[in-house]
Design an enzyme around this catalytic site. Structure first.
Site, PDB file in Angstrom:
ATOM      1  N   HIS A  10       0.855  -1.243   0.115  1.00 36.28           N
ATOM      2  CA  HIS A  10      -0.083  -0.023   0.071  1.00 36.28           C
ATOM      3  C   HIS A  10       0.927   1.165  -0.009  1.00 36.28           C
ATOM      4  CE1 HIS A  10       0.268  -0.066   4.430  1.00 36.28           C
ATOM      5  NE2 HIS A  10       0.550   1.223   4.389  1.00 36.28           N
ATOM      6  N   ASP A  40       0.198  -7.455   1.469  1.00 36.39           N
ATOM      7  CA  ASP A  40       0.802  -6.124   1.627  1.00 36.39           C
ATOM      8  C   ASP A  40       2.182  -6.028   1.299  1.00 36.39           C
ATOM      9  OD1 ASP A  40       0.039  -3.650   1.530  1.00 36.39           O
ATOM     10  OD2 ASP A  40      -0.156  -3.228   3.929  1.00 36.39           O
ATOM     11  N   SER A  44       4.386   2.823   7.869  1.00 34.75           N
ATOM     12  CA  SER A  44       4.309   1.658   7.108  1.00 34.75           C
ATOM     13  C   SER A  44       5.502   1.378   6.176  1.00 34.75           C
ATOM     14  CB  SER A  44       3.231   1.770   6.066  1.00 34.75           C
ATOM     15  OG  SER A  44       1.929   2.017   7.055  1.00 34.75           O
TER      16      SER A  44
END
Length: 343
Positions: free
Chosen positions: A79, A110, A193
């Site tokens: 992402h 992911d 992230s």
């Protein structure tokens, strides 16, 4: 396990009239200071060891973090890279930004890998731990670039292991389900992230992925974050680097595409099969497009999401029962789960 943590045992004794009095169970202040100083030193050592391997990734759509190897490969979240193929990367110990290009992405877990186009000399690769050695309660440090604050570090513990986490829809992609996540109390915010979750031995035990959201408050749930375990990271990243795709994910699959079907009152009623992959688990069990899956093992299936969660609890090769409807009649079949591969 906290490396270098000094454990002090209190020993009871009889004090004479001129002896200094002590409280049973307490430690001398000098020993307490020594323990806290050693723990602080451990923190600083981990930051000095791991932070140079954590990068800042910038795309047209946002900001994220990544951890790289000596050849300039950077593993991050899918992402973070989104649909982009080119990126600007800032290393922790370099002033000039570098350019990178996409190697491959695997949205199911992911994860993605990008590569520096002109890797500088002296890159410090991250050391990844064996996920099987991670324990609940051990101290961890989360490193990344939250909210654009580069090279930030937060501290916490491993709160739980083996969590199955649902990820929100992003960039037009459907919601996902990631099994075996590491739950941590270390703060994970937007921009974190793809960064490192490290133990006190300077090993990366996971890739920071997302923080929990409190739906009642409409915001982040403090102290609840999740990281993809290191063993899953290295397994996926190695395949992306070698082949640009994933053929052995370690995750179970039926070999179908599905959609959620609804009852007359709009309540989810099951997962209807749209396509069946040739020679996959569903094909071998003679399942067909139009069949509606309502149960897998002990789990009731009411939607695409519940099917994904049920599969996340299994491994490739597991033998399970599946309940489905065909032409208004209920059927049960035994099948052997396949391996989820790159789409």
């Amino acid at each position: 396990m906290a490396a270098g943590l000094l454990v002090v045992l209190a020993v009871s004794c009889t004090s004479g009239p001129d002896s200094p009095k002590s409280t049973a169970g307490s430690s001398p202040p000098s020993q307490e200071r020594s323990a806290s100083s050693e723990l602080q030193s451990d923190y600083i050592d981990v930051v000095n060891d791991v932070l140079p391997s954590v990068v800042e990734i910038t795309t047209e759509g946002g900001l994220g973090s990544g951890v790289y190897d000596k050849q300039g490969h950077i593993v991050t979240n899918a992402h973070v890279v989104g649909e982009h193929r080119r990126f600007t990367v800032n290393l922790a110990d370099h002033q000039q930004p570098l350019q990178a290009e996409l190697v491959g992405r695997y949205r199911v877990n992911d994860l993605a890998v990008i590569r520096l186009e002109d890797p500088p000399s002296g890159l410090r690769p991250a050391t990844f731990a064996d996920s099987q050695e991670v324990e609940v309660g051990q101290i961890v440090l989360a490193m990344g670039n939250p909210l654009g604050l580069s090279s930030s570090v937060t501290q916490g513990i491993v709160s739980a292991l083996g969590r199955t986490v649902s990820t929100p829809a992003d960039g037009g992609s459907a919601p996902g389900t990631i099994p075996n996540m590491v739950q941590t109390s270390a703060a994970i915010n937007p921009g974190n992230s793809g960064g490192a979750l490290a133990d006190l031995s300077s090993r990366v035990i996971g890739i920071n992925t997302l923080g929990a959201v409190d739906e009642r408050l409409g915001g982040a749930a403090p102290g609840i974050g999740f990281a993809i375990p290191s063993s899953a990271v290295t397994r996926i990243a190695d395949q992306l680097i070698a082949d640009g795709r994933v053929t052995s994910s370690g995750r179970a699959a039926l070999g179908v595409t599905v959609r959620t079907v609804l009852e007359t009152d709009s309540a989810p009623a099951g997962a209807a099969i749209v396509t069946v992959a040739e020679a996959g688990a569903a094909d071998e069990a003679d399942l067909r497009p139009g069949d509606i899956i309502t149960g897998l093992g002990d789990a009731r299936i009411s939607s695409v999401q519940t099917l994904a969660e049920a599969l996340a609890a299994h491994s490739p090769g597991d033998r399970v029962s599946m309940t489905y409807y065909r032409a208004g009649s209920s059927h049960t079949v035994q099948l052997t789960l396949d391996t989820l591969r790159s789409p």
